[in-house]
Design an enzyme around this catalytic site. Structure first.
Site, PDB file in Angstrom:
ATOM      1  N   ASP A  44      21.605 -51.406   1.468  1.00 22.48           N
ATOM      2  CA  ASP A  44      20.786 -50.488   0.694  1.00 22.48           C
ATOM      3  C   ASP A  44      20.290 -51.262  -0.529  1.00 22.48           C
ATOM      4  O   ASP A  44      20.923 -52.224  -0.958  1.00 22.48           O
ATOM      5  CB  ASP A  44      21.618 -49.282   0.256  1.00 22.48           C
ATOM      6  CG  ASP A  44      20.823 -48.332  -0.613  1.00 22.48           C
ATOM      7  OD1 ASP A  44      19.772 -47.850  -0.155  1.00 22.48           O
ATOM      8  OD2 ASP A  44      21.249 -48.090  -1.764  1.00 22.48           O
ATOM      9  N   ASP A  88      24.258 -42.635   0.176  1.00 27.22           N
ATOM     10  CA  ASP A  88      24.249 -43.293   1.475  1.00 27.22           C
ATOM     11  C   ASP A  88      25.305 -42.717   2.411  1.00 27.22           C
ATOM     12  O   ASP A  88      25.667 -43.367   3.390  1.00 27.22           O
ATOM     13  CB  ASP A  88      24.501 -44.799   1.304  1.00 27.22           C
ATOM     14  CG  ASP A  88      23.429 -45.462   0.460  1.00 27.22           C
ATOM     15  OD1 ASP A  88      22.266 -45.094   0.624  1.00 27.22           O
ATOM     16  OD2 ASP A  88      23.775 -46.326  -0.358  1.00 27.22           O
TER      17      ASP A  88
END
Length: 769
Positions: free
Chosen positions: A463, A663
């Site tokens: 990410d 996430d």
């Protein structure tokens, strides 16, 4: 509360009274934590004493699960730790702890102040048994030696009988003291209709002693041709050698995790109403208490220093390896070490809400979990032991007609040599050693099973925000319009930005002038108004000649009247009453080790991707600076998850590295996941690994360690299988004497643990140049 199971548990009244102390809810926080979202449900961590094999762990699990109110139980035979989930409205800790005791084992709270003392006593007793067995073995061997070298007629019958009686007397301490644990465990299991690894060993010892005793008392009988006291004492000595070394090595492998988990002090000095301090149990302090912490002590709770200055070691909590200065008005973390000065601390947070408690919960989950291969080995342990007993009986029957004495010794050799200790230790010993070493470097393992998966990873997905980049932004280029200098417009923007806590405002306030040094501010703003989602506006005054006064706006293009066609996603603007004055290009701050970490992963042959919810342009810029070619921007959480599933569908084993905050779905969907501990409450992290601090190179190091761990596990399993495949036929064929079988069993288990010990030390990871 009526709890019927207490009536059927066979424990002494004194022991039950001692356990009842743990029914006080104030004591639960010391070894348990309440499960969020599951009202009245607790998860406790306990240490199990008296276990020696995988079958023992299954026995303890079965005993716990038979208690109403116990939802789940998981026991690790390698770390000797158990994780028990129970419902407080149905059962109390004393009940399920008594169930463990009734099964023949002893359970202690994982951070019990006496647990380490119990382990020391256990180690000393094991050492004494080993010493007695060794001393007696040497004496028995001395008495047996003449029978080995004597020629026919050299020894009279009376002398041979005297040597046998002397050997028998010297074998008694080995039987009554040194072999005590084997017999005790075997009798315990037989009385409950169970089989453990101690049963074949105890049978082998008992049969050898019985045959040799009959041969000593009736030398003219069928067993009088030969006695085996030397073999008996020798293989007991070898077995105790292996068990004692395993005990010491276990303390250095699983003990590495335990040492980190049990670092809180037992007591602390608490301030009384009259201003004096008295030492109380650390678990008794509450929010608002004032405590005194001396140099060398550990802070028992999160708090604020009110008096004194010191330096603290927060390596476990934050990943910061250097001592950190702390003075009055500054916070300290539970579990950090006070290094230099005595300080007075006001307690702000205790128990499971502290970061230390969340870290301990993660580490305890690793210590009590079982890798998949270890679960298979545990399930096969009991059927394997039954097969061992059957094989020993068949071998004895095969040889009986030729030589009954030899037949019994063949059965003993089969019982001893086939004990599956090495097989049950092969996986958990290596993984616990590796998890302990990783914890020392700032990587916490939530599931040992994840080490197996991470070793086979082919693709790593990062990410962007909060992972490859830090939360802060930095000012890149400043463009001034209308004849103003870049330095002037930056100072104007800073005058407004100091009234806002927005990350963009913080980046502008911390920015330096275009010439490099921070100039004396010539523009100031007394008051400003912040409009959420738009920007900040206010009256800015120049302190220089003329004292100009301007109404300025700092924020988005729409807020500052800038045409949309001239706008980039990473820009913020400054405008006055006449219009657009300046443009500030902001850049995300790439973590210092990001490019190095990506290079390391690519050097290992792994594909590296980056996903981001930001614009494609912003994501591409960060990926370029990090050295990542495959990048996707403007991704929603669902887009990230679908991309992950597409990779998995193509045969890739995917590791996801994220900040753990937004996430959650993609971390849960990955084959294995890694999160940074600073970015998210650890109790909510869904990752398999949590990295404390900001060092991204630990991602590459974790992959390398997982691969090394799996290699050691495979080596251990191959050795255990090869050892049994080679020795069992030799024992059945009568070519493996009992003493050599004992040596082989001890050596195989010891070799497995020693091989795992190679993982117990952290290895430095060098970044690429």
């Amino acid at each position: 509360m009526q709890l019927a199971p207490t009536q059927v548990l066979s424990v002494t009244p004194a022991f039950a009274k001692g356990l009842a102390v743990l029914d006080d809810p104030q004591e639960w926080g010391a070894f348990s934590r309440a499960l969020e979202g599951r009202n009245g449900m607790w998860e406790s961590s306990v240490v199990i004493e008296g276990m020696h094999c995988a079958a023992c762990s299954l026995t303890v699990e079965d005993a716990l699960l038979q208690i109403p109110g116990v939802v789940s139980a998981q026991v690790s035979s390698a770390s000797h730790r158990a994780k028990v989930v129970w419902v407080q409205s149905q059962v109390l800790p004393s009940v399920w702890l008594a169930a463990v005791a009734a099964a023949g084992y002893r359970a202690l709270p994982a951070n019990d102040i006496f647990a380490s003392e119990h382990r020391r006593v256990e180690t000393r007793q094991a050492l004494w048994r080993w010493l007695v067995a060794g001393l007696c073995m040497m004496q028995v061997m001395m008495y047996a030696y003449p029978a080995y070298i004597a020629q026919p007629g050299d020894l009279t019958a009376e002398m041979e009988r005297l040597l046998r009686w002397a050997s028998w007397v010297l074998t008694l301490p080995v039987m009554l003291f040194s072999s005590g644990p084997f017999f005790k465990a075997a009798l315990r299991d037989l009385s409950r209709g169970r089989i453990s690894m101690d049963l074949p060993v105890a049978l082998g010892i008992a049969i050898t002693f019985a045959v040799s005793s009959v041969g000593t008392f009736t030398p003219e009988g069928i067993f009088g041709r030969e006695v085996y006291f030397d073999s008996l004492t020798m293989f007991v000595f070898f077995l105790l050698t292996g068990r004692w070394l395993e005990l010491r090595l276990r303390d250095r492998t699983a003990g590495a995790l335990e040492a980190l988990m049990n670092r809180l002090p037992d007591s602390v000095e608490r301030k009384l109403a009259d201003g004096s301090f008295v030492r109380v149990a650390a678990r008794r302090i509450t929010v608002g208490d004032v405590v005194r912490v001396h140099p060398g002590e550990t802070f028992p709770a999160d708090g604020l220093i009110t008096v004194g200055t010191t330096s603290v070691d927060e390596a476990l909590m934050t990943g910061e390896s250097r001592p950190i200065a702390r003075a009055a008005g500054m916070p300290v973390l539970c579990g950090s070490h006070n290094l230099s000065g005595t300080v007075i601390v006001r307690v702000d947070c205790v128990g499971t809400s502290t970061r230390f408690a969340q870290i301990v919960a993660l580490m305890d989950s690793a210590a009590s979990s079982k890798p998949h291969s270890a679960q298979i080995a545990d399930r096969l342990a009991k059927p394997f032991l039954v097969g061992v007993l059957v094989a020993a009986a068949l071998a004895c029957a095969w040889w009986w007609e030729r030589d009954p004495g030899h037949a019994l010794m063949v059965a003993v050799a089969v019982l001893i040599v086939t004990c599956p200790c090495a097989l049950s230790l092969a996986t958990p010993a290596a993984m616990l050693a590796s998890a302990g070493a990783m914890a020392k470097t700032g990587v916490l393992v939530r599931r040992l099973q994840a080490l197996e998966t991470l070793a086979g990873v082919t693709t790593v997905v990062f990410d962007k925000t909060g992972t490859l980049t830090s939360d802060a932004m930095v000012l890149g280029q400043t463009t001034a319009l209308g004849g103003l200098s870049a330095g002037d417009v930056l100072q104007m923007a800073q005058a407004l930005a100091q009234h806002s806590l927005h990350p963009v405002s913080r980046a502008l306030v911390q920015a330096r002038s275009p010439h490099g040094a921070a100039a004396d501010p010539s523009w100031s703003c007394a008051t400003a108004t912040e409009l959420p989602g738009q920007g900040v506006q206010g009256e800015v005054v120049c302190s220089g000649p003329g004292g100009a006064m301007l109404q300025l706006r700092l924020g988005s293009a729409a807020f500052c009247g800038v045409p949309a066609s001239a706008v980039l996603p990473s820009q913020v603007f400054l405008a006055d009453a006449q219009g657009w004055v300046a443009t500030f290009d902001l850049e995300e701050c790439l973590r210092p080790q990001a490019a190095g970490a990506v290079t390391m992963l690519q050097a290992q042959g792994l594909a590296v991707h980056m996903l981001s919810g930001d614009s494609v342009l912003a994501a591409t810029d960060v990926a370029r600076r990090a050295g990542i070619v495959q990048v996707r921007g403007a991704c929603s959480p669902q887009d990230k998850l679908e991309f992950l599933k597409a990779l998995q569908a193509s045969g890739q084993v995917v590791a996801m590295v994220g900040d753990g905050l937004n996430d959650g779905p993609v971390l849960a969907g990955a084959d294995v996941s890694i999160a940074f501990g600073k970015a998210v409450p650890l109790a909510q992290a869904r990752a398999d690994f949590v990295i404390l601090g900001d060092d991204l190179t630990l991602v590459a190091g974790t992959v390398l360690r997982a691969q090394r761990t799996l290699r050691v596990v495979r080596q251990n399993l191959w050795w255990a299988v090869a050892y049994n495949a080679a020795c069992v036929p030799l024992a059945v064929a009568g070519y493996l004497p009992a003493w050599l079988a004992g040596l082989g069993m001890a050596a195989s288990s010891l070799l497995v643990v020693l091989n795992a010990m190679r993982l117990a030390w952290p290895e430095p990871l060098e970044a690429p140049a």
